[in-house]
Scaffold this active site. Structure first.
Site, PDB file in Angstrom:
ATOM      1  N   HIS A  17       2.019   2.047  -3.409  1.00  0.00           N
ATOM      2  CA  HIS A  17       0.987   2.694  -4.228  1.00  0.00           C
ATOM      3  C   HIS A  17       0.946   4.198  -3.955  1.00  0.00           C
ATOM      4  CE1 HIS A  17      -0.841  -0.897  -5.945  1.00  0.00           C
ATOM      5  NE2 HIS A  17      -0.859  -1.459  -4.752  1.00  0.00           N
ATOM      6  N   THR A  45       0.828  -1.202   0.000  1.00  0.00           N
ATOM      7  CA  THR A  45       0.000   0.000   0.000  1.00  0.00           C
ATOM      8  C   THR A  45       0.865   1.255   0.000  1.00  0.00           C
ATOM      9  OG1 THR A  45      -1.682  -1.179   1.237  1.00  0.00           O
ATOM     10  CG2 THR A  45      -1.799   1.218   1.287  1.00  0.00           C
TER      11      THR A  45
END
Lengths: 346, 346, 346, 346
Positions: free
Chosen positions: B47, B44
């Site tokens: 990202h 995450t």
């Protein structure tokens, strides 16, 4: 015992059936001979009648069709101890091997050597049918013929609805053909809090309401998403019972499914389709179950329980009745979509 | 307590991070202040670093990033009774509301008001972080820092592997990033009979073998279907643990899954894709579970059990270590695919 | 808000209650003040009234008694965000800690720090009651007072009947006090095939039939074993719901339970007793579940679902109504055994 | 094929066995003839040897005893398709009917017409044994004889340990006879966090530690309750696996069981006994499972998985080896309590 009998036969590749005089079948040592009392038409039969791609790949004519059957045991093979001659039985259409690892672990409905009555071996749109003794399900003598014959197909509805916990839950049934309609009745009988239903046939949408749906909608003409979110205070449904196989209905169903919700899938899709994997399953933590046939034989016991207690009344499902000779009219009725179950009697 | 601290900050829309001096956060009445001992990088975070579509739609800069964190409780709000100041804690990254119907029925991981640490509120790639007291998971004082910090991500592996019964079963793990690798270790610890694994990185395929896979294959260069059918006597696998999100791996996994098998899905797909609904789920009677986060807090208890008993050793997972200031190098390492977990320390 | 209110108080050790004027309670920051609309009497209240061994060991007078309560939220503490002032609520009587391992894993009904309203903290046989906000369960405004107040006790019935799968199954309910009677109604609503019931009160045996039992028998005067084996074709029952705590009923119930059957136990025995371990559990492969309280808060959602859908109608359960001042007459009625639920209104 | 063979026979009522020359058994059409490779002694055999009350009520001499058997299929009946002549097989000792409702719903281990090999029909402490083909479990040819023969008894351990979820849990095993010892090994293999064990034999207590127990205690001489609460930080155990049947061990086990915990019961009690129903089951919300035999045939598949993966090594269990002719010495060893499994070879 007569030597010859009439039977509805898939005689050649291509569409349509014929009615023929053929020999009454012989039985093997572990088989019983059943004098057919009533039969009903399944969607599978329609595929074979129409000779679509699936049927062309699976069926080898000539074959007697039909697998939703009930009748009386009139003869039995040498090693059969059960059922008795004279017993009134319904048929399970999956002939299983009892020896594969699935059969040996209580998963006979997934038997890797399954043979289907009326598809891969002679069926029962006929005066007599020979089947393995274990495929005969004895009924109480007083069970009406039309209820007895519906049990096999009803088993699909029971298997689907019993696959999840829908007690006090909000349930969406997508697809209101006969199995979808019976599923609505089962969901009502086992304590669903609210039942929403969709279809694209006005006849079936109306039928769904009569079978117990609280709200029955047209899948493409009504604002399904908005109306069901509204009916559920914006929460969506706890359970999806997918009986249509239509990609658009599947998408609606999973859109409406609550996080952590359960989806049981019986509907067969026309082909692979684009699916929103992340939002419909992964992020939603959905619990998705493919449903195949009936659990052998738990589903039959469960179906019996619902029928015998009066919790489910299947009689409204029977909307049309024909003689075996009228099979063309019967299949036309079935194909129209404006029917419940269509009966055939010898 | 100092007034200022260093922190890795997403300062603006667009790619990259900055290291900044910012005030040590204040705590609310139900929060604790944690002095960060160690942090690790999650997919995450990558990202957000890269500022892809998902990140652009979810993150509002400026924000301190990072959510895999452990450290010491150094202050707590007025109504906090637990944990104690001085406790050594790991963080759960999902801040939940406790009042929605999910939270009130033991499904806090599906809380409809979830806020994510390091995504929607300030994270812990910093010297200090303020979090709700209930998000602090007290560790035994002797737990190594690097194990403590891995527990949050390990929880994804535990949640996935514990979602199904894989005792004495044959298991396929598709995707051998850090969570996939930890999942292999969990499957081994809880009695899987055989573990097959696939990835497209030679580094990770090799790593999978070291974590306990019996057979680790290249998803596109090896004959995955043939080799795994061969290894399973033609039966396929009982369980699929899907950690990749790659449509081709999903297709392979479901092709190899036995009828009646279980599939737990943690991998996130890049977009909706074409899926063979009938053969992969319906006819196969597959049981498919979307996996989201960690069960709050069962998964944490389970993770603790596996670590404390020695059933799972997470230490081989830590392959790289950087100081907070070296975050660019750390993210580059993580992005290369040739790493296990990458540590950041203040 | 008045300063004083009337309340039914256990003033001293020993039997009986008093009605007193006491101050309207203050609320803490996480509490709400509820103006009591209706209350009902539980068996627990009777134990406290009679001051039996259990009560003497658990209750410290003076205390306001009563825990089956509904009413209107008229004030709330500073940190309460839910429910709203004006909400019509029912009460959950178990005050739980939210921090023990049970509370943190969705097992709040087993909280190791539970405090009971009306037993360990002031109850609601009064004009007002202060309770933690999380113990208030908001009802739809149109729910009848008497149904609202019954939900807590109804939750015991729901918890018991939902603990097992009784869809299309044959069920025996031993003990037809109010909870047993509600359990019969739930079993009927969620698809039991047949319900057998036993008690030793003719009033309750008759009541059981009216609530949906197919066969209601006198536990000591009827030939229970013979009659239920006969009614089940010699098979016995699939499910035992034990609500009596009577060793003789427990023995009858387990004798009638089929191999592999499920037993859910809510009834509390007067003392340890001799039990046939081998034949009742081990050889029979019985599945036995102790039932404690209600699942927090799943059971409340389930109870709501059954009530709102109309699947269960609780109104026949209310057989007697008294004013708070008539508490002696109310308890006498309750003690007689010839009652359903007894209502008390301020 | 020889005409005569030696066999250990219960020739008359009363204690003891005899070795005799008797005809090699004939096989029926659905049976196979197995040339015995190895046998092991079960507690049941000891009951028959001693001719206790249970044996006197169940066994009709003369009968060949012994049911833990492996060997080679040397002949098969006319309708047998599986296994093949030459296959190396182990035996399942429960001969089931395949037609009762239990058999038809995947609960063959509860078959109401079960017949036990070596108890109700001739067993296998002999050179040959005839059994139904479905009772033969084909082994890989390279499985050691002594492991093959242990599988049946191992199945009791697998059935018990697999009946509950003990992944990352704290487990108490009460009773460390051979099945208890194997249960410890299974619990370790499938991820138990900690395993506590009790027995009254110093030999077995020591053996338990070697099989993987973290703490093995003397049930009457050690402070079991105090020591296990201490080892579990005052929490008690999540799971009780009761293998002893001793009322005092059962009481200890349930005292130590956490609220909401699981108890699987295989041990057979000497007679009905006084049990604290409220505190041990109802208030504790315990989940109690009677365990009977092995699941047919899931348990066999599970046992195979554990053995073939190397997760469980049964070889330390074999502590003594005798020839068939030495049966008296073998039973004496078994009765002493200072043994693991005792082998008999023809």
């Amino acid at each position: 015992m007569p030597e010859m009998m009439k039977a509805v036969v898939k005689a050649h590749k291509g569409s349509g059936f014929e009615i023929r005089q053929i020999p009454v079948p012989n039985i093997g040592p572990d088989e019983v001979l059943v004098k057919v009392g009533a039969a009903s038409i399944c969607g599978t039969d329609l595929h074979i009648y129409n000779w679509d791609e699936w049927a062309a790949g699976r069926v080898n004519p000539p074959i007697v069709v039909g697998h939703e059957i009930c009748g009386e045991v009139v003869d039995r093979g040498s090693v059969v101890t059960y059922p008795e001659i004279g017993d009134f039985v319904s048929l399970e259409s999956h002939v299983i091997c009892n020896t594969c690892s699935f059969c040996r672990t209580g998963l006979g409905h997934l038997c890797e050597n399954t043979s289907l009555i009326g598809v891969e071996r002679d069926g029962g749109f006929a005066e007599y049918i020979a089947i393995p003794a274990q495929n005969a399900w004895p009924n109480p003598p007083d069970l009406p013929l039309e209820i007895a014959v519906l049990q096999e197909n009803f088993g699909n509805a029971v298997h689907t609805a019993f696959a999840v916990d829908l007690r006090a839950k909000k349930v969406l049934v997508t697809g209101c053909g006969p199995v979808g309609l019976m599923t609505i009745a089962v969901a009502r009988a086992i304590g669903a809090r609210a039942i929403y239903a969709t279809d694209i046939s006005p006849y079936r949408i109306d039928f769904a309401s009569r079978m117990g749906a609280d709200l029955a909608l047209h899948a493409t003409e009504d604002q399904v998403i908005e109306l069901i979110f509204e009916a559920t205070d914006g929460e969506g449904v706890d359970v999806l019972l997918e009986m249509s196989g239509a990609p658009s209905a599947i998408d609606q169903g999973f859109t409406l499914l609550k996080p952590g919700g359960d989806a049981a899938l019986l509907g067969v899709a026309p082909e692979p389709f684009t699916f929103d994997w992340n939002y419909h399953i992964v992020f939603k933590a959905a619990h998705v179950l493919g449903i195949s046939g009936r659990k052998l034989w738990q589903t039959w016991y469960q179906a019996r329980g619902l029928i015998r207690s009066g919790a489910v009344d299947l009689s409204p499902l029977v909307t049309h009745r024909f003689k075996l000779e009228e099979f063309d009219k019967a299949f036309e009725t079935m194909a129209s979509g404006d029917s419940g179950k269509v009966m055939l009697t010898p």
